[in-house]
Design a protein around this motif. Structure first.
Motif, short mmCIF file in Angstrom:
data_model
loop_
_atom_site.label_atom_id
_atom_site.label_comp_id
_atom_site.label_asym_id
_atom_site.label_seq_id
_atom_site.Cartn_x
_atom_site.Cartn_y
_atom_site.Cartn_z
N GLU A 253 0.86 -1.20 0.00
CA GLU A 253 0.00 0.00 0.00
C GLU A 253 0.89 1.24 0.00
O GLU A 253 1.77 1.36 0.85
N ASN B 210 -2.87 4.34 5.42
CA ASN B 210 -3.58 3.07 5.19
C ASN B 210 -2.68 1.87 5.50
O ASN B 210 -3.14 0.87 6.06
N LEU B 211 -1.41 1.97 5.14
CA LEU B 211 -0.47 0.89 5.40
C LEU B 211 -0.35 0.63 6.90
O LEU B 211 -0.40 -0.50 7.36
N ASP C 246 -2.75 -3.00 -2.88
CA ASP C 246 -3.34 -1.79 -3.45
C ASP C 246 -3.21 -1.93 -4.96
O ASP C 246 -2.17 -2.34 -5.46
#
Length: 78
Positions: free
Chosen positions: A9, A14-15, A53
């Motif tokens: 990602e 988000n990671l 992703d």
């Protein structure tokens, strides 16, 4: 038994969210923010699952999935 999960990602927030949640639930999570490093990290980490992703700079997540499936060691990893 803890599962090994590779998270690819490019968005750092988000990671961190994905890897933190996986770790809280007892999994061994490794985050990769640059898709160009994903294959090498996957080979070294030996994941049971890859969360990918699709839209990333430098390399598409779809291209990485194709490369993972073409690798004999990683082909069966969902």
């Amino acid at each position: 038994m803890a599962k090994r999960v590779l998270v690819v990602e490019d968005n750092e927030l988000n990671l961190k969210l994905f890897t933190d949640l996986l770790r809280v639930h007892g999994h061994d999570a490794l985050g990769v923010s640059d898709g160009r490093e994903a294959l090498a990290k996957a080979r070294g980490f030996g994941p049971d699952l890859v969360i990918m992703d699709i839209h990333m700079p430098h390399v598409s997540g779809l291209d990485l999935i194709i490369a993972l499936k073409a690798d004999a060691e990683l082909a069966k990893v969902p």
